[in-house]
Enzyme design. Structure first.
Site: not given
Length: 295
Positions: A139, A151, A189
């Site tokens: 990510h 990530e 997130n």
């Protein structure tokens, strides 16, 4: 692993392709249309020109980076020699599962399959392949050439060898990889989206206006960008998708998207990508608030 395939030439895909190509990797950039690929290459070129203007790279570096990128409209052709494939398509679970089914059939058995998903389960994606131990999350943060964090998300079956390889590859890009486990929203997130959603709720409830909310967070919390402006930058449709994934995964009402966010996405007010979101990004650059009409 010097041959990389990137699926999706949008904001994240072209940023990932740019970053790998600038660091000496051969990149096969794949999308369903040549128009999308041309647009992605134009963005990469523009961003390289900005770097030249800031004296971060030379004209020779730009030429070499662009030479390292080839384009394809057929997945099977684009991934033929790839040691690593990174999927960066739209944040839609059905689309991603279909792509990974095709990758499973088209790629060499020792090719690592990575996804840039910002919230969807790596384990779920891996389950549709014939190599779940070779599937992992990468990510990247937007804008990819600038933001240092990646990530690294392990699925339930992701092997230690694949995880270690991707951690090292990330470091060769000048990134800082952080390993996390496979839960909805991961870390970035899971923390960021509830804050953005609460900011939208604050606007929806009439506590303060768009610029006021963003100013409080920028000046009071030292955020470089206010949460509503950041939501526009990410894309309100992407924010909604991530919140829905977390809400479905945790069954916790704190992840339920604000009705204002839902209405704006249904109305096509998606932020920067549509020129309207919580701010107006049209050519007059007035940056006027447009969210009020949906409250």
């Amino acid at each position: 692993m010097k041959n990389i395939a990137v699926i999706g030439a949008g904001t994240m895909g072209n940023g990932i392709a740019h970053t790998f190509a600038q660091n000496g990797f051969k990149v096969q950039l794949i999308d369903i249309s040549q128009q999308a690929l041309d647009k992605g290459l134009a963005t990469i070129t523009k961003n390289l020109d900005r770097m030249i203007a800031k004296e971060k790279i030379s004209e020779t570096d730009k030429v070499q980076t662009l030479d390292n990128i080839s384009t394809h409209t057929v997945i099977k052709e684009g991934v033929e020699y790839a040691g690593l494939v990174i999927e960066a398509a739209t944040e839609n679970v059905t689309l991603k599962l279909n792509i990974f089914k095709e990758l499973s059939e088209s790629c060499s058995e020792d090719t690592i399959l990575a996804t840039n998903t910002s919230s969807i389960s790596i384990t779920q994606i891996a389950a549709v392949t014939n190599r779940p131990e070779m599937v992992i999350g990468m990510h990247f943060m937007n804008p990819v050439p600038i933001m240092r964090l990646v990530e690294i998300i392990r699925g339930y079956n992701t092997s230690d060898e694949v995880t270690n390889t991707i951690m090292e590859v990330s470091k060769t890009l000048g990134k800082v990889p952080v390993e996390v486990n496979d839960y909805p929203g991961f870390v970035a997130n899971r923390i960021l989206m509830p804050m953005i959603n609460e900011s939208i709720e604050t606007l929806y409830n009439g506590v303060a206006g768009v610029s006021e909310i963003d100013t409080v967070m920028k000046l009071g919390m030292a955020h470089p960008m206010g949460p509503l402006q950041l939501a526009d930058f990410i894309g309100l449709d992407v924010c909604l998708s991530i919140l829905n994934v977390m809400y479905d995964g945790f069954k916790n009402p704190k992840y339920a998207p604000c009705p204002l966010l839902v209405n704006m996405v249904m109305a096509g007010k998606l932020g920067v990508k549509s020129n309207e979101g919580f701010y107006d990004y049209s050519e007059n650059k007035k940056a006027e608030k447009v969210a009020k009409q949906f409250i």
